[in-house]
Design an enzyme around this catalytic site. Structure first.
Site, mmCIF file in Angstrom:
data_model
loop_
_atom_site.group_PDB
_atom_site.id
_atom_site.type_symbol
_atom_site.label_atom_id
_atom_site.label_comp_id
_atom_site.label_asym_id
_atom_site.label_seq_id
_atom_site.Cartn_x
_atom_site.Cartn_y
_atom_site.Cartn_z
ATOM 1 N N LYS A 223 0.860 -1.188 0.000
ATOM 2 C CA LYS A 223 0.000 0.000 0.000
ATOM 3 C C LYS A 223 0.886 1.224 0.000
ATOM 4 O O LYS A 223 0.805 2.116 0.844
ATOM 5 C CB LYS A 223 -0.930 -0.025 1.215
ATOM 6 N N ASP A 283 -6.226 -16.125 2.445
ATOM 7 C CA ASP A 283 -7.549 -16.680 2.730
ATOM 8 C C ASP A 283 -8.505 -16.424 1.573
ATOM 9 O O ASP A 283 -9.310 -17.286 1.213
ATOM 10 C CB ASP A 283 -8.114 -16.072 4.018
#
Length: 396
Positions: A223, A283
Site C-alpha cells: 500500500k 484466505d
C-alpha cells in the site's frame, strides 16, 4: 498427474551474497527415521491430525521411513491444561523435532480471554520460537473441484498461484502497541507496522526463488501510495529484484490485488506481501479453489524444523461431528515430507493419493456436489489410505 504443489525446496543462508547470485533453500538429506511433533490444538484439529498421522505412517512405511510422533498441547487445549497457550515443554519439544504438524487453534470458549491468554497468541509465540518467517500458501484449482469454486468456471479453471507471506514482522509484532489515551482524553488502541531491511530482503529472495521455479512472474503487494512501511517494502523489493533479472516483477496495491484475485486470478503466479496483507489475501485466494479445507501451508526459517499446517481454522461449530475436511492437513503432511524432510517420493505418494481419492468421487460436505459420494472426516481419511497403498509415484 501433476503434483499439487508447484514449488522447489530451498534453504536460506544467512551469509551475504553477491549481486545477481541467487540463494536458496535446500531440504534436509533424507534419513530413515524422523521425530515429528504433532500439535492437534482445538476444534477439528485433533480429528484432522489423527487422519494425517495415519496417512504419514502408511506413506512412510511404504517408502522405508519411520516416524516417531510426540503429541503436545497448544492453543485452547493447552490453556485448559496448563493455563498458557504455548507451554515451555511444547515449544522445547517442537524445537528438538525434525518437523512440526499443527491442526488448528482457537474457539469461542477462549474469545474473551486477555490477549496473552488467547490461543492465537500461542501460535504467534510458536512461529517466533521456531524462527520461521516465510509462509508459503499454494492456491491451485484442481480439475476435480473446479465446480466447487464460487467463481465462474472460466475464471477459476487453471488457477495455480502461490502466496509468499512474511510471517514474523509487520503490524502483528511491531512496537509500540497497546492501549492508551490521546490528547483529548479519549481511549485509543494502537499498533505499529514496521519492517527492517533484512526482513524484507529475506522474504523477497524467497519469493523470487519461488517465482523463478514456477512461472517466472512475481507480484509484490503493498500500500505504497499511503503507508511509509509499504514505500520502504517496495524500495527493498525493487533492490532485490536486481539479483533476479530473469523474474518479471510487478507491483500492486493491496485493495486492487483483493479485487483482481476474484476478477482474474490467473494473472497471478507468485505473490509476495507483508504479514497482514498476506493473512487476508491468502484466505481470499483459498476460496477460489472451492474450500479453505483443501489448502496446506508451510512456514520455514533459516534453520531448524518447519511448521506445517492447514490454513483453515478450528471450526468449533462442526468439531467432533466427523464433518471436517482432512485433505488440507494431509497435504500439509505432504509438504512436511517434501520441504521439511526431503522425502519427495513419500510426499508425491500422498499428493497422488489425494488426487485419486477425488477422482473416485469422495467428498466432504464443504466440497460436495451432486453425483459425488458424501463422506465424513474419518471415511475420507480411509479412502486416502487406500489410495496411498495402491498408488506408486512417478519417478522424480
Amino acid at each position: 498427474m501433476a503434483a499439487l504443489i508447484n514449488l522447489t525446496p530451498f534453504r536460506l543462508h544467512s551469509t551475504s551474497i553477491p549481486k545477481h547470485q541467487s540463494r536458496s533453500f535446500t531440504v534436509r538429506c533424507a534419513k530413515s527415521s524422523y521425530n515429528i511433533t504433532l500439535l492437534p490444538g482445538d476444534g477439528i484439529g485433533p480429528e484432522v491430525i489423527s487422519v494425517a498421522k495415519n496417512v504419514l505412517n502408511l506413506a512412510g512405511s511404504l517408502e522405508g521411513i519411520e516416524f516417531k510422533f510426540k503429541e503436545m498441547p497448544m492453543g485452547g487445549a493447552a490453556l485448559d491444561l496448563t493455563g498458557v497457550p504455548l507451554p515451555e515443554e511444547t515449544l522445547s519439544t517442537a524445537k528438538q523435532s525434525d518437523a512440526v504438524l499443527l491442526g488448528a487453534i482457537g474457539g469461542y470458549k477462549w474469545d474473551k480471554n486477555e490477549k496473552h491468554l488467547k490461543p492465537e497468541t500461542g501460535l504467534l509465540q510458536l512461529r517466533a520460537g521456531l524462527k520461521v518467517f516465510a509462509n508459503l500458501r499454494p492456491a491451485s484449482v484442481l480439475p476435480q473441484l473446479v465446480d466447487a469454486s464460487t467463481l465462474k468456471k472460466e475464471v477459476a479453471e487453471g488457477v495455480d498461484l502461490m502466496v509468499v507471506r512474511e510471517l514474523t514482522g509487520g503490524i502483528y509484532f511491531g512496537k509500540p502497541r497497546g492501549f492508551g489515551t490521546n490528547e483529548n482524553g479519549e481511549e485509543i488502541g494502537y499498533n505499529t507496522e514496521v519492517y527492517a531491511a533484512y526482513e524484507v530482503d529475506r522474504i523477497a529472495r524467497i519469493a523470487f526463488e519461488t517465482a523463478r521455479k514456477r512461472g517466472g512472474k512475481l507480484c509484490s503487494v503493498d500500500k505504497a501510495n499511503v503507508l511509509e512501511a509499504s514505500m520502504f517494502w517496495r524500495k527493498r523489493v525493487i533492490a532485490i529484484a536486481e539479483e533476479y533479472p530473469d523474474v518479471e516483477l510487478t507491483h500492486m496495491y493491496v485493495d486492487n490485488a483483493a479485487m483482481q484475485l476474484v476478477r482474474n486470478p490467473k494473472q497471478f503466479d507468485t505473490i509476495v506481501t507483508n504479514n497482514i496483507f498476506g493473512d487476508i489475501l491468502s484466505d481470499e485466494a483459498s476460496m477460489i479453489t472451492g474450500s479453505i479445507g483443501m489448502l496446506p501451508s508451510a512456514s520455514l526459517g533459516e534453520s531448524g524444523p518447519g511448521l506445517f499446517e492447514p490454513i483453515h481454522g478450528s471450526a468449533p461449530d462442526i468439531a467432533g461431528q466427523d464433518k471436517a475436511n482432512p485433505l488440507a492437513t494431509i497435504l500439509s503432511a505432504a509438504m512436511l515430507l517434501k520441504y521439511g524432510l526431503g522425502e519427495v517420493k513419500a510426499a508425491e505418494r500422498i499428493e497422488l493419493a489425494v488426487l485419486n481419492t477425488l477422482d473416485r468421487g469422495f467428498r466432504t460436505g464443504d466440497i460436495y456436489s451432486d453425483g459425488n459420494k458424501l463422506v465424513g472426516c474419518k471415511e475420507m481419511g480411509e479412502q486416502v489410505l487406500k489410495s496411498v497403498d495402491k498408488k506408486t509415484p512417478a519417478s522424480v
